[in-house]
Design an enzyme around this catalytic site. Structure first.
Site, PDB file in Angstrom:
ATOM      1  N   TYR A  78       0.769  -1.249   0.000  1.00  0.00           N
ATOM      2  CA  TYR A  78       0.000   0.000   0.000  1.00  0.00           C
ATOM      3  C   TYR A  78       0.802   1.303   0.000  1.00  0.00           C
ATOM      4  O   TYR A  78       0.314   2.315  -0.520  1.00  0.00           O
ATOM      5  CB  TYR A  78      -0.977   0.013   1.175  1.00  0.00           C
ATOM      6  CG  TYR A  78      -0.323   0.060   2.535  1.00  0.00           C
ATOM      7  CD1 TYR A  78       0.046   1.261   3.116  1.00  0.00           C
ATOM      8  CD2 TYR A  78      -0.074  -1.114   3.260  1.00  0.00           C
ATOM      9  CE1 TYR A  78       0.646   1.304   4.356  1.00  0.00           C
ATOM     10  CE2 TYR A  78       0.517  -1.083   4.499  1.00  0.00           C
ATOM     11  CZ  TYR A  78       0.883   0.128   5.047  1.00  0.00           C
ATOM     12  OH  TYR A  78       1.481   0.167   6.279  1.00  0.00           O
ATOM     13  N   ASP A 128      -4.996  -4.581   3.489  1.00  0.00           N
ATOM     14  CA  ASP A 128      -3.945  -3.700   2.974  1.00  0.00           C
ATOM     15  C   ASP A 128      -3.798  -3.809   1.457  1.00  0.00           C
ATOM     16  O   ASP A 128      -3.373  -2.858   0.796  1.00  0.00           O
ATOM     17  CB  ASP A 128      -2.597  -4.031   3.623  1.00  0.00           C
ATOM     18  CG  ASP A 128      -2.522  -3.635   5.091  1.00  0.00           C
ATOM     19  OD1 ASP A 128      -3.388  -2.860   5.544  1.00  0.00           O
ATOM     20  OD2 ASP A 128      -1.595  -4.095   5.784  1.00  0.00           O
ATOM     21  N   LYS A 173      -7.048  -8.655   8.659  1.00  0.00           N
ATOM     22  CA  LYS A 173      -6.450  -9.725   7.846  1.00  0.00           C
ATOM     23  C   LYS A 173      -6.987 -11.052   8.382  1.00  0.00           C
ATOM     24  O   LYS A 173      -7.435 -11.122   9.533  1.00  0.00           O
ATOM     25  CB  LYS A 173      -4.914  -9.750   7.948  1.00  0.00           C
ATOM     26  CG  LYS A 173      -4.203  -8.489   7.518  1.00  0.00           C
ATOM     27  CD  LYS A 173      -2.685  -8.633   7.693  1.00  0.00           C
ATOM     28  CE  LYS A 173      -1.969  -7.332   7.376  1.00  0.00           C
ATOM     29  NZ  LYS A 173      -0.496  -7.448   7.553  1.00  0.00           N
ATOM     30  N   TYR A 176      -5.481 -11.987  11.530  1.00  0.00           N
ATOM     31  CA  TYR A 176      -5.907 -11.195  12.693  1.00  0.00           C
ATOM     32  C   TYR A 176      -7.425 -11.331  12.849  1.00  0.00           C
ATOM     33  O   TYR A 176      -8.183 -10.398  12.585  1.00  0.00           O
ATOM     34  CB  TYR A 176      -5.517  -9.722  12.525  1.00  0.00           C
ATOM     35  CG  TYR A 176      -4.031  -9.488  12.357  1.00  0.00           C
ATOM     36  CD1 TYR A 176      -3.112 -10.173  13.151  1.00  0.00           C
ATOM     37  CD2 TYR A 176      -3.537  -8.587  11.422  1.00  0.00           C
ATOM     38  CE1 TYR A 176      -1.749  -9.967  13.006  1.00  0.00           C
ATOM     39  CE2 TYR A 176      -2.179  -8.371  11.267  1.00  0.00           C
ATOM     40  CZ  TYR A 176      -1.290  -9.065  12.067  1.00  0.00           C
ATOM     41  OH  TYR A 176       0.060  -8.856  11.915  1.00  0.00           O
ATOM     42  N   ASP A 183      -6.341   1.453  10.690  1.00  0.00           N
ATOM     43  CA  ASP A 183      -5.583   1.423   9.432  1.00  0.00           C
ATOM     44  C   ASP A 183      -6.448   0.899   8.282  1.00  0.00           C
ATOM     45  O   ASP A 183      -6.366   1.375   7.144  1.00  0.00           O
ATOM     46  CB  ASP A 183      -4.354   0.503   9.540  1.00  0.00           C
ATOM     47  CG  ASP A 183      -3.598   0.599  10.849  1.00  0.00           C
ATOM     48  OD1 ASP A 183      -4.233   0.868  11.889  1.00  0.00           O
ATOM     49  OD2 ASP A 183      -2.385   0.373  10.830  1.00  0.00           O
ATOM     50  N   GLY A 260      -4.236   8.845  12.024  1.00  0.00           N
ATOM     51  CA  GLY A 260      -3.992   9.516  10.740  1.00  0.00           C
ATOM     52  C   GLY A 260      -4.638   8.770   9.585  1.00  0.00           C
ATOM     53  O   GLY A 260      -5.266   9.380   8.706  1.00  0.00           O
ATOM     54  N   TRP A 261      -4.489   7.452   9.579  1.00  0.00           N
ATOM     55  CA  TRP A 261      -5.127   6.642   8.533  1.00  0.00           C
ATOM     56  C   TRP A 261      -6.632   6.876   8.526  1.00  0.00           C
ATOM     57  O   TRP A 261      -7.248   6.999   7.456  1.00  0.00           O
ATOM     58  CB  TRP A 261      -4.871   5.154   8.779  1.00  0.00           C
ATOM     59  CG  TRP A 261      -3.502   4.613   8.535  1.00  0.00           C
ATOM     60  CD1 TRP A 261      -2.771   3.810   9.385  1.00  0.00           C
ATOM     61  CD2 TRP A 261      -2.679   4.752   7.363  1.00  0.00           C
ATOM     62  NE1 TRP A 261      -1.572   3.471   8.824  1.00  0.00           N
ATOM     63  CE2 TRP A 261      -1.480   4.029   7.585  1.00  0.00           C
ATOM     64  CE3 TRP A 261      -2.835   5.443   6.157  1.00  0.00           C
ATOM     65  CZ2 TRP A 261      -0.448   3.960   6.644  1.00  0.00           C
ATOM     66  CZ3 TRP A 261      -1.810   5.382   5.217  1.00  0.00           C
ATOM     67  CH2 TRP A 261      -0.638   4.658   5.462  1.00  0.00           C
TER      68      TRP A 261
END
Length: 417
Positions: A78, A128, A173, A176, A183, A260-261
Site C-alpha cells: 500500500y 492492505d 487480515k 488477525y 488502518d 492519521g489513517w
C-alpha cells in the site's frame, strides 16, 4: 528517544535509499534520469512547490515506484499508492509526463498480462492489498488495458470474500481474526467506494455504498473513546488477544498514525460517495469530532503530533512525521471541501509549518527529506506486538518513509490550491 539514536537511524535510512537509487541507475528509464538534473545543477530544483520537490525527491530515491518503502523487489504493498496519488495530482497540475510514466511503470510491473498481481495472495484476505487498487483504477481510466480490469475484479472479489465481524466489519487480515484496525478503513474503503462509483449501478451500488458507510459507523461505535474523542488503534470482537481489554476488546493506546489513517479515510472516501447518500452527513460529523479531538493533543510549541497521541510529555515519546502529515492533510482537505469551517485552516497551517521547520531537511543537491517517521507498528503477529506505550515508542524510526512523504505531498497540494 534520544536525539543521537534518531540521527543514526535517519542517516541509515537515507543511506539505504541512496544505495537503492545507485543500484537502479543503469536500469532507470531516460525519463526518470531527467529528474536527476536541472538547470540550477540541483537534483531537485528549489524553486518548485513543496509537493513537487518531495515527489521528485522520492523519484530520485526510488527510481521505480515499486521501490517505495525501501523494497528490494516488486511487492504489492500500500505505501506506493499514497505517493502515486500525489503523482496523479501533480501530473494533472503540471502535465509533466515523467510523473505519469512513474505511475504507469508501476502498473505495468505489478500487473501481468493475464491480470494477475505480483506477490498478491487472495487467500490471505489482507485489507492492505486493496489500497493499491486506486492506482489501477486511475490507470485503467487512462489506458483501458484489459489486464488492469482483471486485476481490479480480483480485488473487488476479495471484498466479497473478506471475513467479517458479527456486525459486518471487515477483519484487518485473516491472520488477525475478529479484529478491526483504524488502518483498515484507509486501506479498504476509498478503493471500495471508488470502484463502486466506476463500475456499479442501481441496487448493487447502493448496497456497496451502505456497506462502506457501515465500516465507519462500526469504528465509531467500537473504537471511540468518548472521554477524549480519540480512537484506539484496534478492537478485538472476541476479546481473546493479549493486547485486548477483556471488557471492551480495545487495544491500550492511541497511536498517531492509526488515527492519521482514519482521518485520511474519511476525507478521501467522500470523493466517491454520492452527494445524496445519507452517509455523507454522518461521515462529515465524524470528521468534525475527530478533528476537535486531535487539536486537543497537538503540541502547542511545534504544531506537531506525538507517536502516542495523549502522552506527549512521557519519556521516549516523540513528534512523529507520518501522523503529523496525515492530520494536516485531513484538516486542510476538509476545509477546502467545506467539511470543516475555514477557521480550522489556521490549525492545519500551524501543523504544516511545524513539519517544514522541524521535520524537513534539504540536501545540498536539493533532495528533500522527511525525518522522524515511525517505520511500522501493529498488533499481534510474530514476534508478538503488545500495543503498550513502550512498544510504540521503541519501534524503528527512519527518514523518507512513504507513509509520511505521501501524505506530505497530498497536504502540500491542498495548501497550494
Amino acid at each position: 528517544m534520544k536525539f543521537q539514536t534518531l540521527k543514526v537511524l535517519s542517516i541509515a535510512a537515507f543511506a539505504s535509499g541512496l544505495f537503492l537509487s545507485c543500484a537502479q541507475t543503469k536500469s532507470a528509464t531516460a525519463s526518470n534520469t531527467k529528474t536527476q538534473t536541472s538547470q540550477s545543477g540541483k537534483v531537485v530544483p528549489t524553486n518548485l512547490k513543496w509537493s513537487e520537490r518531495m515527489l521528485l525527491s522520492e523519484m530520485n530515491r526510488f527510481p521505480k515506484a515499486w521501490m517505495l518503502d525501501f523494497n528490494k523487489e516488486p511487492r504489492w504493498a500500500y505505501p506506493a499508492a499514497i505517493v502515486l496519488e500525489g503523482a496523479e495530482q501533480l501530473y494533472a497540475k503540471t502535465g509533466n509526463k515523467e510523473y505519469y510514466e512513474y505511475i504507469s511503470n508501476f502498473g505495468d510491473t505489478m500487473v501481468k498480462e493475464d491480470g494477475s498481481i505480483v506477490s498478491y495472495e487472495l487467500d490471505k484476505h489482507n485489507i492492505d492489498y486493496l489500497n493499491c487498487g486506486n492506482v489501477l483504477l486511475y490507470l485503467y481510466g487512462k489506458e483501458k488495458k484489459p489486464k488492469y480490469l482483471k486485476a481490479l475484479q480480483t480485488l473487488r472479489y476479495q471484498i466479497e470474500t473478506m471475513p467479517r465481524t458479527k456486525e459486518g466489519g471487515f477483519w484487518h487480515k485473516k491472520i488477525y481474526p475478529h479484529q478491526m484496525w483504524l488502518d483498515g478503513l484507509y486501506m479498504g474503503e476509498p478503493f471500495y467506494a471508488n470502484y463502486t462509483k466506476e463500475f456499479s449501478k442501481g441496487a448493487e451500488a447502493e448496497k456497496a455504498y451502505n456497506d462502506v458507510v457501515n465500516q465507519f459507523d462500526l469504528i465509531q461505535k467500537n473504537l471511540l473513546d468518548k472521554k477524549t474523542g480519540l480512537l484506539y488503534h484496534a478492537w478485538d470482537e472476541s476479546k481473546e488477544q493479549a493486547w485486548a481489554n477483556k471488557e471492551t476488546g480495545l487495544s491500550p493506546n492511541f497511536w498517531g498514525r492509526a488515527m492519521g489513517w482514519y482521518g485520511m479515510a474519511m476525507v478521501d472516501v467522500l470523493d466517491f460517495l454520492p452527494k445524496d447518500h445519507p452517509g455523507r452527513a454522518k461521515i462529515i460529523g465524524y470528521i468534525k469530532s475527530y478533528t476537535d479531538a486531535i487539536i486537543k493533543v497537538q503540541d502547542q510549541e511545534t504544531g506537531l503530533w506525538y507517536q502516542v497521541l495523549d502522552k506527549g510529555g512521557e519519556k521516549g515519546n516523540y513528534t512523529e512525521a507520518s501522523a503529523s502529515s496525515m492530520f494536516v492533510y485531513t484538516m486542510i482537505k476538509a476545509v477546502n471541501k467545506g467539511y470543516l469551517p475555514k477557521s480550522y485552516k489556521a490549525v492545519a497551517q500551524k501543523g504544516y509549518d511545524g513539519i517544514l521547520k522541524n521535520l524537513i531537511s534539504v540536501d545540498e543537491n536539493g533532495v528533500v527529506n522527511l525525518n522522524r517517521c515511525c517505520a511500522v507498528a501493529g498488533l499481534g503477529g510474530k514476534p508478538y506486538r503488545s500495543g503498550t506505550y513502550e512498544y510504540y515508542v521503541n519501534e524503528e524510526i527512519r527518514s523518507n518513509d512513504p507513509k509520511g512523504t505521501g501524505p506530505f505531498i497530498l497536504a502540500s497540494l491542498e495548501f497550494e490550491k
